[in-house]
Motif scaffolding. Sequence first.
Motif, PDB file in Angstrom:
ATOM      1  N   LYS A 104     139.456  65.085  27.224  1.00 27.69           N
ATOM      2  CA  LYS A 104     138.316  64.636  26.417  1.00 27.69           C
ATOM      3  C   LYS A 104     136.990  65.277  26.808  1.00 27.69           C
ATOM      4  CE  LYS A 104     137.924  60.386  29.160  1.00 27.69           C
ATOM      5  NZ  LYS A 104     138.069  58.921  29.109  1.00 27.69           N
ATOM      6  N   ASN A 105     136.096  65.265  25.852  1.00 32.53           N
ATOM      7  CA  ASN A 105     134.743  65.786  25.985  1.00 32.53           C
ATOM      8  C   ASN A 105     134.017  65.085  27.138  1.00 32.53           C
ATOM      9  OD1 ASN A 105     132.351  67.194  25.187  1.00 32.53           O
ATOM     10  ND2 ASN A 105     131.670  65.382  24.081  1.00 32.53           N
ATOM     11  N   GLY A 106     133.360  65.882  28.000  1.00 34.96           N
ATOM     12  CA  GLY A 106     132.582  65.319  29.093  1.00 34.96           C
ATOM     13  C   GLY A 106     133.332  65.156  30.396  1.00 34.96           C
ATOM     14  N   THR A 107     134.634  65.434  30.391  1.00 36.80           N
ATOM     15  CA  THR A 107     135.417  65.316  31.631  1.00 36.80           C
ATOM     16  C   THR A 107     134.932  66.334  32.663  1.00 36.80           C
ATOM     17  OG1 THR A 107     137.397  64.494  30.516  1.00 36.80           O
ATOM     18  CG2 THR A 107     137.722  65.581  32.631  1.00 36.80           C
ATOM     19  N   VAL A 108     134.843  65.897  33.905  1.00 34.14           N
ATOM     20  CA  VAL A 108     134.409  66.758  34.992  1.00 34.14           C
ATOM     21  C   VAL A 108     135.578  67.014  35.947  1.00 34.14           C
ATOM     22  CG1 VAL A 108     132.912  66.924  37.033  1.00 34.14           C
ATOM     23  CG2 VAL A 108     132.006  66.017  34.887  1.00 34.14           C
ATOM     24  N   ILE A 109     135.823  68.284  36.213  1.00 29.17           N
ATOM     25  CA  ILE A 109     136.809  68.693  37.214  1.00 29.17           C
ATOM     26  C   ILE A 109     136.024  69.075  38.454  1.00 29.17           C
ATOM     27  CG2 ILE A 109     138.783  70.167  37.703  1.00 29.17           C
ATOM     28  CD1 ILE A 109     138.953  68.510  35.053  1.00 29.17           C
ATOM     29  N   ILE A 110     136.347  68.469  39.587  1.00 30.27           N
ATOM     30  CA  ILE A 110     135.574  68.723  40.803  1.00 30.27           C
ATOM     31  C   ILE A 110     136.509  68.834  41.988  1.00 30.27           C
ATOM     32  CG2 ILE A 110     135.178  66.294  41.409  1.00 30.27           C
ATOM     33  CD1 ILE A 110     132.186  67.152  41.861  1.00 30.27           C
ATOM     34  N   PRO A 128     133.469  76.843  50.409  1.00 29.64           N
ATOM     35  CA  PRO A 128     134.103  76.168  51.554  1.00 29.64           C
ATOM     36  C   PRO A 128     134.229  74.663  51.369  1.00 29.64           C
ATOM     37  CG  PRO A 128     131.848  76.779  52.088  1.00 29.64           C
ATOM     38  CD  PRO A 128     132.160  77.410  50.766  1.00 29.64           C
ATOM     39  N   LYS A 129     135.173  74.099  52.077  1.00 32.08           N
ATOM     40  CA  LYS A 129     135.546  72.694  51.892  1.00 32.08           C
ATOM     41  C   LYS A 129     134.462  71.727  52.370  1.00 32.08           C
ATOM     42  CE  LYS A 129     139.549  69.694  52.376  1.00 32.08           C
ATOM     43  NZ  LYS A 129     140.955  69.640  52.806  1.00 32.08           N
ATOM     44  N   GLY A 130     134.133  70.788  51.489  1.00 38.55           N
ATOM     45  CA  GLY A 130     133.260  69.683  51.841  1.00 38.55           C
ATOM     46  C   GLY A 130     131.803  70.030  52.027  1.00 38.55           C
ATOM     47  N   LYS A 131     131.407  71.257  51.693  1.00 39.78           N
ATOM     48  CA  LYS A 131     130.029  71.679  51.963  1.00 39.78           C
ATOM     49  C   LYS A 131     129.217  71.966  50.708  1.00 39.78           C
ATOM     50  CE  LYS A 131     130.717  73.559  56.590  1.00 39.78           C
ATOM     51  NZ  LYS A 131     130.411  74.696  57.499  1.00 39.78           N
ATOM     52  N   GLY A 132     129.895  72.082  49.589  1.00 41.87           N
ATOM     53  CA  GLY A 132     129.183  72.407  48.362  1.00 41.87           C
ATOM     54  C   GLY A 132     129.655  71.566  47.208  1.00 41.87           C
ATOM     55  N   ILE A 133     129.149  71.895  46.048  1.00 38.64           N
ATOM     56  CA  ILE A 133     129.570  71.244  44.810  1.00 38.64           C
ATOM     57  C   ILE A 133     130.236  72.304  43.951  1.00 38.64           C
ATOM     58  CG2 ILE A 133     128.786  70.127  42.683  1.00 38.64           C
ATOM     59  CD1 ILE A 133     126.427  68.997  44.413  1.00 38.64           C
ATOM     60  N   TRP A 134     131.508  72.127  43.713  1.00 36.58           N
ATOM     61  CA  TRP A 134     132.282  73.063  42.902  1.00 36.58           C
ATOM     62  C   TRP A 134     132.874  72.259  41.752  1.00 36.58           C
ATOM     63  CZ3 TRP A 134     130.035  76.129  45.994  1.00 36.58           C
ATOM     64  CH2 TRP A 134     130.095  75.984  47.387  1.00 36.58           C
ATOM     65  N   MET A 135     132.265  72.336  40.586  1.00 32.62           N
ATOM     66  CA  MET A 135     132.717  71.488  39.480  1.00 32.62           C
ATOM     67  C   MET A 135     132.595  72.209  38.141  1.00 32.62           C
ATOM     68  SD  MET A 135     129.700  68.633  38.935  1.00 32.62           S
ATOM     69  CE  MET A 135     128.014  69.095  38.535  1.00 32.62           C
ATOM     70  N   SER A 136     133.352  71.706  37.187  1.00 30.06           N
ATOM     71  CA  SER A 136     133.332  72.233  35.825  1.00 30.06           C
ATOM     72  C   SER A 136     133.313  71.076  34.837  1.00 30.06           C
ATOM     73  CB  SER A 136     134.561  73.113  35.557  1.00 30.06           C
ATOM     74  OG  SER A 136     134.597  74.213  36.448  1.00 30.06           O
ATOM     75  N   ILE A 137     132.536  71.235  33.782  1.00 31.32           N
ATOM     76  CA  ILE A 137     132.418  70.204  32.751  1.00 31.32           C
ATOM     77  C   ILE A 137     133.076  70.706  31.477  1.00 31.32           C
ATOM     78  CG2 ILE A 137     130.854  68.687  31.485  1.00 31.32           C
ATOM     79  CD1 ILE A 137     128.688  69.371  33.570  1.00 31.32           C
ATOM     80  N   ILE A 138     133.971  69.910  30.911  1.00 30.42           N
ATOM     81  CA  ILE A 138     134.592  70.247  29.626  1.00 30.42           C
ATOM     82  C   ILE A 138     133.694  69.724  28.503  1.00 30.42           C
ATOM     83  CG2 ILE A 138     136.570  69.839  28.098  1.00 30.42           C
ATOM     84  CD1 ILE A 138     138.299  69.560  30.627  1.00 30.42           C
ATOM     85  N   LEU A 139     133.305  70.610  27.592  1.00 28.99           N
ATOM     86  CA  LEU A 139     132.416  70.254  26.488  1.00 28.99           C
ATOM     87  C   LEU A 139     133.035  70.702  25.165  1.00 28.99           C
ATOM     88  CD1 LEU A 139     129.136  71.525  28.164  1.00 28.99           C
ATOM     89  CD2 LEU A 139     129.828  69.129  27.943  1.00 28.99           C
ATOM     90  N   LYS A 140     132.847  69.875  24.142  1.00 25.75           N
ATOM     91  CA  LYS A 140     133.394  70.208  22.832  1.00 25.75           C
ATOM     92  C   LYS A 140     132.296  70.059  21.767  1.00 25.75           C
ATOM     93  CE  LYS A 140     138.046  68.921  24.224  1.00 25.75           C
ATOM     94  NZ  LYS A 140     139.269  68.141  23.956  1.00 25.75           N
TER      95      LYS A 140
END
Length: 328
Positions: A104-110, A128-140
């Motif tokens: 669905k629209n707005g889902t965040v993969i992190i 690197p693990k636990g030190k940054g923000i690595w995420m993607s947002i699904i938009l429609k």
Amino acid sequence: MKDEILRLLKGNVEGFISGQEISEKFGVSRTAIWKYINQLKIDGYEIEAISKKGYRLISSPDILTNEEIAGSLNTKYIGRSIIHFDSIDSTNNKAKELALLDEKNGTVIISEEQTMGKGRMGRNFISPKGKGIWMSIILKPDINPLNVAMVTQIGAAAINKAFREMKIETLIKWPNDILLNKKKICGILTEMSAELTKVNFLVMGIGINVNLDEGDFTEEVKEMATSVKIETGKSLSRKEIVSRILNNFEVLYEDFIEREDIEKTISICRENSILIGREIRVIKRENSINAKVLDIDNKGELVVQYEDGKRENLISGEISIRGMKSYI
């Protein structure tokens, strides 16, 4: 079950909850409750356990799960579904895979780390693990594919606004980089599935160097990249940054999608631009041309003037921009 127990503990931070009470509430044995509590401790939660009193949550780790972020969100749909990974090759890859399966629209993969993080033009992105923000947002979005570049700038504006709210004076390097003290701390990579006049979905990947140390960067990368921790001298809550970004993003995104209003986004990008007024090199494929940045126009295009006096409006994604002598 583990998440349900965590929510129960979070809702009773002032006192203890007995193992018997938790057992009766969820219909499982006290031994099972003890095992789930130990799993939470392994995850980094500090839980006090006292005989005849029960369990009490003392502190929570800075992990980017739905349970840790949801309470700080005031969004309607952005980030209301968060799919969390301990490790993944690329959040953009997973987001595209899930979008094709009608996530669905707005889902965040992190993810706590990426093993194959990527930036624009196929560059690697250190994650690197636990030190940054690595995420993607699904938009429609129901928009013309030609307007997708504006969504990237909405992302940049939301991230910059989030840091400014935290008293961290970041700037935007049009269209998709966030800088602190003239070095990159964040990059945005927006990928699209579209037909001629229709966007099927977008995936906006966001990578932020939050608490990385000097040793996390290669010598080559140190010339242009840094982390918030390195520049400010202190570690920040990644959970707070994520929630602020998602909250700001939805407001600006809805202005654009529902009301075709990009004014607030452009204002943020313009007022916090590190490029306006600067002499730069515009790199188009193999050609490099000197120019001065005059403005960001109301469509989000970068207005430049070349040495021969000619002006041009540059569209996001068609060029690379470098400072005259350095990254910026």
